[in-house]
Design an enzyme around this catalytic site. Structure first.
Site, short mmCIF file in Angstrom:
data_model
loop_
_atom_site.label_atom_id
_atom_site.label_comp_id
_atom_site.label_asym_id
_atom_site.label_seq_id
_atom_site.Cartn_x
_atom_site.Cartn_y
_atom_site.Cartn_z
N HIS A 180 -34.24 25.12 43.84
CA HIS A 180 -33.85 25.45 45.22
C HIS A 180 -33.31 26.87 45.27
O HIS A 180 -32.13 27.11 45.05
CB HIS A 180 -32.79 24.46 45.71
CG HIS A 180 -32.57 24.46 47.19
ND1 HIS A 180 -32.97 25.51 48.00
CD2 HIS A 180 -32.01 23.54 48.02
CE1 HIS A 180 -32.63 25.22 49.26
NE2 HIS A 180 -32.06 24.04 49.30
N HIS A 183 -32.49 29.16 51.54
CA HIS A 183 -31.55 28.71 52.58
C HIS A 183 -30.10 29.15 52.41
O HIS A 183 -29.19 28.54 52.97
CB HIS A 183 -31.60 27.17 52.72
CG HIS A 183 -32.97 26.65 52.98
ND1 HIS A 183 -33.31 25.32 52.94
CD2 HIS A 183 -34.12 27.30 53.28
CE1 HIS A 183 -34.60 25.17 53.20
NE2 HIS A 183 -35.12 26.35 53.40
N TYR A 185 -28.24 29.15 49.54
CA TYR A 185 -27.48 28.51 48.46
C TYR A 185 -27.46 29.44 47.24
O TYR A 185 -27.94 30.58 47.32
CB TYR A 185 -28.05 27.12 48.16
CG TYR A 185 -27.91 26.21 49.36
CD1 TYR A 185 -26.64 25.78 49.76
CD2 TYR A 185 -28.99 25.85 50.14
CE1 TYR A 185 -26.47 24.99 50.90
CE2 TYR A 185 -28.84 25.05 51.28
CZ TYR A 185 -27.57 24.64 51.65
OH TYR A 185 -27.41 23.87 52.77
#
Ligand code: FMN
Length: 376
Positions: A180, A183, A185
């Site tokens: 990930h 976004h 993070y």
């Protein structure tokens, strides 16, 4: 087949039901379930309900499932005791059952490995004492926070946690991993100049800001078999800054993606809210299209597939009507990108993929935000 045989149903099947390989993994079609945080895993342990939630979608034809974000083994990685973790004996045993059930239903599944960095609020579970950490201790929304700039030791620990989680994924039967990097993070906090003000080797120009992400990818690549797929998700937008951009031009995007591809990414997952929007002036290509053009890697697109209304409204409790798939099919047919991830439509309807692959478009339902409340 004559042109007149290419009904909308036949066309959807012809374009979506083409097999595709991601490194050592062959997928039967182009439909991916997008990662969606559900918070139904008390103690960070995915249970039988989580396993059946995913296996229902696998049984109904989803080519590849990307799980909800799951925390890597670093105390500052998360801030919920109901988000599943990808470390610890019970947690991994729960995940092994999820993978087993998805495989029994004929599917393939990768976990989305996650560290939230400076998004973490102080005192939150699962490890209340852990500080929020990030490249420069800055919050994504620009507010002053009680965060810590990561030391080299922190950086090494987090890279190690991603590598360990990836090794665990392969060991317990998953088909690959997704990192990930989107976004706003942790990984994205390094990529973005708004949160990365470091003056050491991890900060500066776009290539230096990519160093942390590239080291995570390289360590993950090293920890798994050479044919085990490694997917990297990234976005221009941030959860707490929707207009933020990592790259203002294709050249800047290339500077970021090239070291990641070189470090061992097999496929990129270019996260946008509306897949039909061109990314840069002068071309119709979306972010996924540019990613494929610039790296030559396989790419997953995403954003309001099958729906009219983007997912930000879902967080505000809103639904969305069914939308046309024509533009998506045109782009897939041109091989602008290789796969498409579907979020809310698959959350709403476990049978979405089966219906679309069979051209049963009249059976598709609008997205209703009530779908967030259960794991059906
Ligand atoms: C409830 C919900 C949870 C989400 N959680 C994650 C997540 O854990 N990781 C991630 O990368 N994206 C997450 N997203 C974004 C989705 O993966 C997807 O990119 C977005 O919903 C757009 O796709 P859609 O328009 O088909 O819903 C989430 C979206 C929703 C609606």
């Amino acid at each position: 087949m004559t042109l007149s045989d290419d009904t909308p149903a036949a066309r959807a099947a012809r374009i979506l039901a083409r097999p595709v390989s991601l490194n050592g993994l062959t997928l039967p079609n182009r439909i991916v379930m997008a990662p969606m945080t559900r918070q139904f895993s008390p103690g960070g342990i995915p249970g039988a309900d989580v396993a059946s939630y995913y296996s229902r979608r696998a049984a109904a034809g989803v080519g590849l499932i990307v799980t909800e974000g799951t925390y890597v083994g670093h105390a500052s990685a998360g801030e919920s005791s109901r988000v599943p973790r990808f470390h610890g004996e019970e947690q991994l045993a729960g995940w092994a059952k999820v993978a087993e059930e998805v495989h029994a239903a004929g599917g393939r599944i990768v976990p989305q490995l996650w560290h939230i960095g400076m998004v973490r609020k102080p005192g939150r579970p699962p490890f209340a004492e852990a500080p929020a950490v990030g490249p420069s201790g800055l919050r994504v929304d620009g507010t002053e926070g009680t965060g810590e700039a990561m030391t080299q030791r922190d950086i090494d620990d987090v890279i190690g946690a991603f590598a360990e989680a990836a090794a665990a994924a392969e060991r317990i039967g998953f088909d690959g991993v997704e990192l990930h990097g989107a976004h706003g993070y942790l990984i994205d906090q390094f990529l973005w100049s708004g949160t990365n003000r470091r003056t050491d080797a991890y900060g500066g120009d776009p290539v230096a800001r990519t160093r942390f992400a590239a080291e995570v990818v390289a360590a993950v690549r090293e920890a798994v078999s050479p044919d085990f797929p490694v997917i990297f998700r990234y976005s221009q937008w941030k959860q707490e800054a929707y207009d933020a951009r990592l790259a203002a031009t294709p050249e800047e995007l290339e500077a970021i993606l090239t070291p990641l591809a070189a470090a061992g990414v097999d496929a990129f997952h270019a996260s946008t809210r509306r897949y039909w929007l061109p990314e840069f002036e002068g071309s119709d290509l979306n972010l996924a299209g540019w990613t494929k053009k610039l790296t030559g890697k396989q790419v997953i697109s995403v954003g309001s597939v099958g729906l009219d209304g983007d997912f930000i409204r879902a967080f505000a409790g809103e639904g969305a009507p069914v939308g046309s798939l024509d533009n998506l099919l045109d782009r897939l047919e041109r091989d602008e990108f290789d796969l498409v991830a579907v979020g809310r439509a698959l959350l709403q309807d476990p049978q979405w993929a089966e219906k679309v692959l069979a051209g049963r478009f009249d059976e598709l339902a609008p997205y209703d935000a009530a779908a967030l409340r259960t794991l059906s």
